[in-house]
Structures are given as C-alpha cells and as structure tokens.
Design an enzyme around this catalytic site. Structure first.
Site, PDB file in Angstrom:
ATOM      1  N   LYS A 208       0.838  -1.198   0.000  1.00  0.00           N
ATOM      2  CA  LYS A 208       0.000   0.000   0.000  1.00  0.00           C
ATOM      3  C   LYS A 208       0.878   1.255   0.000  1.00  0.00           C
ATOM      4  O   LYS A 208       0.696   2.156  -0.791  1.00  0.00           O
ATOM      5  CB  LYS A 208      -0.897  -0.042   1.238  1.00  0.00           C
ATOM      6  CG  LYS A 208      -1.862   1.088   1.367  1.00  0.00           C
ATOM      7  CD  LYS A 208      -2.812   0.815   2.526  1.00  0.00           C
ATOM      8  CE  LYS A 208      -3.600   2.059   2.879  1.00  0.00           C
ATOM      9  NZ  LYS A 208      -4.525   1.834   3.991  1.00  0.00           N
ATOM     10  N   ARG A 270      -5.293  -5.099   6.262  1.00  0.00           N
ATOM     11  CA  ARG A 270      -5.891  -6.408   6.605  1.00  0.00           C
ATOM     12  C   ARG A 270      -7.294  -6.555   6.052  1.00  0.00           C
ATOM     13  O   ARG A 270      -7.922  -7.594   6.253  1.00  0.00           O
ATOM     14  CB  ARG A 270      -5.863  -6.616   8.118  1.00  0.00           C
ATOM     15  CG  ARG A 270      -6.511  -5.504   8.918  1.00  0.00           C
ATOM     16  CD  ARG A 270      -6.123  -5.581  10.384  1.00  0.00           C
ATOM     17  NE  ARG A 270      -6.587  -4.446  11.168  1.00  0.00           N
ATOM     18  CZ  ARG A 270      -5.963  -3.276  11.264  1.00  0.00           C
ATOM     19  NH1 ARG A 270      -4.847  -3.061  10.581  1.00  0.00           N
ATOM     20  NH2 ARG A 270      -6.429  -2.310  12.023  1.00  0.00           N
TER      21      ARG A 270
HETATM   22  C1  G6Q Z   1      -2.560  -4.053   7.973  1.00  0.00           C
HETATM   23  C2  G6Q Z   1      -1.354  -3.393   8.413  1.00  0.00           C
HETATM   24  C3  G6Q Z   1      -0.073  -4.052   7.965  1.00  0.00           C
HETATM   25  C4  G6Q Z   1       0.305  -3.743   6.515  1.00  0.00           C
HETATM   26  C5  G6Q Z   1       1.745  -4.163   6.281  1.00  0.00           C
HETATM   27  C6  G6Q Z   1       2.187  -3.921   4.856  1.00  0.00           C
HETATM   28  O1  G6Q Z   1      -3.677  -3.693   8.232  1.00  0.00           O
HETATM   29  O2  G6Q Z   1      -1.399  -2.063   8.105  1.00  0.00           O
HETATM   30  O3  G6Q Z   1      -0.085  -5.447   8.134  1.00  0.00           O
HETATM   31  O4  G6Q Z   1      -0.556  -4.381   5.640  1.00  0.00           O
HETATM   32  O5  G6Q Z   1       2.577  -3.486   7.180  1.00  0.00           O
HETATM   33  O6  G6Q Z   1       2.089  -2.574   4.517  1.00  0.00           O
HETATM   34  P1  G6Q Z   1       2.235  -2.112   3.022  1.00  0.00           P
HETATM   35  O7  G6Q Z   1       1.140  -2.702   2.226  1.00  0.00           O
HETATM   36  O8  G6Q Z   1       2.177  -0.616   3.058  1.00  0.00           O
HETATM   37  O9  G6Q Z   1       3.579  -2.621   2.550  1.00  0.00           O
END
Ligand code: G6Q
Length: 543
Positions: A208, A270
């Site tokens: 993300k 998540r």
């Molecule tokens: C989920 C959290 C966390 C996130 C990861 C990866 O709800 O925010 O698990 O998905 O830290 O983050 P990125 O997608 O930004 O790499």
C-alpha cells in the site's frame, strides 16, 4: 449514542449481574431444559449456517447482549462505516472495504468522489491483465509466456493473498506456479525463486505504501535476481507489476505506472484481499471466480447491514466473542477449519482480529477498564485434535472454539469427508457435554484413573457450515469475520482500523540497521540491546 464508559452502561452492568447467575450453569442442563435449543439457537443467512447453541448462554444472555449492541450504537456505526464516514478517527480515514465489493450501480462518496466507479475501473484493469497472463498473451522479456507468479508483500499485503490462494487452489490454473514472499529473511525469497526461470517469472510487488522495509528489500533483491539472468533494465517492465497507493514510489522503483494497480487509503491492509492486493488471487482463479468471491463478500455485507441483530451472523458471533472475553475472562478463540484448503485461514484471522482489536485506548482517548481483542489461533482439523485439543478439553482455561465445515467436499475420496465431518460434530459435542465420572466408571475404569478420564464439558463452541468451499463462500466467510471483528470493536469503543503498534515496529528496526552495518558506531541503547548488537557485530561474518 451513549457516551458513558462501556463498563458503566446499563446493559453492561446487567450482563455482569447475569454472568454471576449463569457462570456455573452447565450446557448439559441448558440442553436438558430446552430440547429445541439446537434448532432455536441457530441461524442461516447468505448460505452460511451458524449453530451457536453450544455456548454458555441463555435466551436472557442473548437479550442482554443485543441490548448492549443497541446501547453501544452498533446500528449507527454500521451505517457510518458503509456510508464512508471517517470512522478510523486516529488516521482520519473512511473505512470502506465494503465498497470494494459494491455492485457497479451503487454510489458511495468519499470527499466528493464516487469510489464505486473507481473500484470497478481498477477491477477491469486487473481482469484485462489477468486474462492476458492466463492466456499467455502477456509475454516476458524474451518472448516466453509467464509461468511463475511471485507475490512480494507483508502483513495485509501477504496474508490475504496467501490465504485466498490456498483456499481457492482447487480453482487455480494448474499451468501457473504461485509463490509468496513476505519475510525479510533472505531465505524466503531465495526459496521462492529456487528452480524458477527468470524469463517466465512475474513479480507482483504488493505494498500500500511502497515503503515497507521488508517488501522493498525483497523487491530490490528480486529485481537483482531477474537482472542476473536477463541483463537488461528494460526487462523490469515485463516482469514486475505493482499494487499500491503510492504511484511516485512505484515509478521510482522502475515499474511503469501502466503496470500499477491502485487502491485507496480507505482500504486497510488487513481488509484489502478483495482490492487490487488480490491480483495474485485473480491471476490464479481468473476474473469470473474473483467476481464470484466479491459477490460472496457483498452478500454478507448486505446481511450484516440489513438483518435484525438477533438473526445477524456477524453480530451474534461478535457479541459472543465479547461475552467470553469480558465476562468469562477467556483470552483466546480457537478457529478450527475442517477443510485443508483453509489451512491459512486462522493465520489470516489472527491479523484481522488482533491487529484490529488489540487496543487499550477508547475512542475518547481514555484507557479501557475491560479486556479487548482476544488472541485468535488455530489449525485445520483433524490435525489439531492430535495436538492441542487436549488443553481445550481438559486444561484449566476456557477456550471458545469456532468449527468450520462443509456439507460437500471438493475432493470426494471414499469415506474421507464423512470421517472429517464426524469429527467436527463429535468434537463440539464432547466439548459441550464431556464425559461424566459415572460414565467412565461404567466402562470399568479403575477408580484412581477415573478423574483423568473424566471430561467436565461445558466448553463452548460455534459450528459454522456451508455447502462447499467456492470463491463465493470464501468471500462470505471472510466478510463474516470482518464484521464480527467490527462488532467487537464497536462494543469495546476502540478504533479497529488503525495499527500504531505496527507503525512503531517499522521505525524501530530502521534505527538499528546502520549500527549493524557499522561496528564502530557508539551504541546508546540499554545494556542488553548494546550487548546483543555488539555480540552480533563481533560474530557475524560478512562474506
Ligand atoms: C494491515 C497493516 C499491515 C500492513 C503491512 C504492509 O492492516 O497495516 O499489516 O498491511 O505493514 O504494509 P504495506 O502494504 O504498506 O507494505
């Protein structure tokens, strides 16, 4: 909505008093008193059947829990989430994973923009791309078709895709190999690419933020691995695509923004497996199956949004979770899928539940004075029966269990499915009713052995059944738990959609990284951390 602290609310106090009345009531007596209990305390909706009769509850308990939901404003909070209000208050964001599976003709606005049309535009790009790869029209740098797909991501950008891939393996294109890399431990990537031909391999960098240490490190190493075989930067565009909200960073990495699939800040990590983060899922099972999964999610969304609370599966599940966590003091929930394809489902739920509700600060900033999020864990049945079920049956802790099973299997093999499902029913029955000392004696057990072989029972469980594990059913199951987690968060009055604990971890390691690369640096941590770093620097060999 009532803003009194949870533990001073009328329904909460009533539940506390009620708990004292029924805490020792045995499920044997509850079933004896109401021969219809197993039919009455069950509910079927959106193709899922929930039997919650083997819980330590009476009609009065449900009445009080439902009153608690009303008093906590659950109905308004559901509406606020679906409407796109910024209910993730600590990040000032809307929470709209439900928009990811909204029908094309729906309209949901965030800051004036209709997000449903944006969702469908991305879905179309994903479908077009997936079809090209699946049909062999998307060629690698040397002109060969793609045969291997490696998803690089972590946390929400990994657990959903891995779980969905395993869950829907039956529907997956057998001509494609899928691997998932998450850990910054170089072993993960090394093993994932072992034996793969670079010119037939596509990497999906799923992040993300596109700044996560683990994912970016793995993505850069994957890039080097590819270039070691293909020797030309131009190959990157044919072998790397990105799923992200951060176009600038994606471009900086060298991925053409035409090969980027976007999503939005109102999708939590998540809660993102049905966004573009599910690209690997779509590549595996195809756009139609992915769409069927989205329909399943949507069906459960509609059920959650519209059904009366006393017939509302996520609400019932969520309230029962609160009942055990806060009144019985249960610390964990065991999730026990009796389906090998759901082997990663407990791990997925672990993040969904624990990252969402592992909070001790209420929405108004005060510290809560009641337990929140339980620990979720589990393994597929029947394997767990031969390891940790002992503690659930005869240990000193109360562990509510969710059994998941299907009326029909995707792999009919002799009598296997009957044996599997007999175990679901037998385990739930044994946990609830146990085996009395008298019954053990009647079997001729010597007196000294009787206490060891006696099962007190009264151990609660839910049984959730569906027809068979289809993409649609998977969507319903995931949405069931998403909304159960939401229900719990509303009762506990916490922000289920932030994750400051994760953010802290992302920062802390960055501080130590340069100290490992430079043994000369003066260490200013505590004496334990200083010694550990020093020891590592002395014994680590750089070759
Ligand atoms: C989920 C959290 C966390 C996130 C990861 C990866 O709800 O925010 O698990 O998905 O830290 O983050 P990125 O997608 O930004 O790499």
């Amino acid at each position: 909505m009532d803003h009194k602290p949870l533990s001073t609310r009328e329904s909460w106090l009533a539940l506390e008093a009620h708990y004292q009345n029924i805490r020792n009531t045995h499920l044997r007596d509850l079933f004896r008193a109401d021969p219809m209990r197993g039919e009455r305390m069950a509910c079927e909706a959106a193709g899922l059947y929930l039997d919650y009769s083997k819980n330590r509850i009476t009609a009065e308990t449900m009445h009080l829990l439902l009153a608690l939901a009303e008093e906590c404003g659950l109905r308004e909070r559901i509406e606020a989430m679906f409407r796109g209000d910024k209910i993730n208050i600590t990040e000032n964001r809307a929470v709209l994973h439900t928009a990811l599976r909204a029908r094309r003709d729906q309209h949901i606005y965030v800051d004036g923009a209709d997000v449903v049309s944006e969702v469908h535009a991305v879905l179309e790009c994903m479908s077009a791309f997936s079809s090209r790869v699946r049909q062999g029209d998307w060629k690698g740098y040397t002109g060969k078709r793609i045969r291997n797909i490696v998803n690089i991501g972590i946390g929400g950008s990994d657990l959903g895709p891995v779980m969905a891939y395993e869950a829907l393996r039956h529907y997956s294109d057998p001509a494609l190999i899928f691997r998932f890399v998450s850990n910054v431990d170089g072993t993960d990537l090394s093993e994932a690419v072992r034996g793969l031909q670079a010119d037939e391999t596509l990497f999906i960098v799923s992040s993300k933020t596109f700044t996560t240490l683990e994912t970016m490190t793995n993505a850069h190493s994957a890039r080097q691995w590819l270039l070691r075989s293909l020797h030309d930067e131009a190959a990157i565009a044919r072998h790397f695509v990105a799923v992200s909200t951060n176009e600038a960073e994606v471009r900086r990495f060298g991925i053409d923004s035409a090969n980027m699939f976007g999503f939005w800040d109102w999708v939590g990590g998540r809660y993102s497996m049905d966004s573009a983060i599910g690209l690997s899922t779509m590549l595996a099972v195809g756009p139609d199956n992915f769409q069927a999964m989205l329909s399943g999610f949507h069906a459960m969304d509609e059920h959650f949004r519209t059904a009366l609370f006393d017939r509302n599966l996520p609400v019932i599940l969520g309230l029962l979770a609160v009942w055990y966590a806060d009144f019985f003091g249960s610390q964990t929930v065991a999730v026990l899928p009796y389906d090998q394809y759901l082997k990663r489902f407990p791990a997925y739920l672990q993040q969904l539940a624990m990252e969402s509700n592992g909070k001790h600060i209420a929405l108004d900033g005060s510290i809560v004075d009641y337990p929140t999020g339980a620990i979720y864990w589990g393994e597929p049945g029947t394997n767990g029966q031969h390891s940790f079920y002992q503690l659930i049956h005869q240990g000193t802790r109360l562990i509510p269990c969710d059994f998941l099973g299907f009326f029909n299997t995707l792999n009919p093999l002799d009598n296997h499915h009957n044996l599997l499902m007999a175990n679901v029913f037998a385990q739930a029955e044994a946990l609830a009713f146990g085996k009395s000392a008298d019954d053990v004696r009647k079997e001729g057990t010597p007196e000294w052995l009787v206490p060891h072989r006696t099962f007190e029972g009264n151990r609660p469980s839910n049984v959730i059944l569906a027809d068979r594990l289809t993409p649609e059913t998977l969507g319903k199951l995931v949405a069931l738990y998403e909304h159960s987690v939401f229900t719990q968060g509303v009762i506990w009055d916490i922000d289920s959609f932030d994750q400051w604990g994760v953010e802290l971890g992302k920062v802390l390691a960055q501080r130590i990284v340069p100290e490992l690369a430079n043994p000369e640096v003066t260490l200013t941590h505590d004496s334990s951390t200083n010694t550990l770093i020093h020891l590592y620097n002395t014994r680590h060999s750089t070759h």
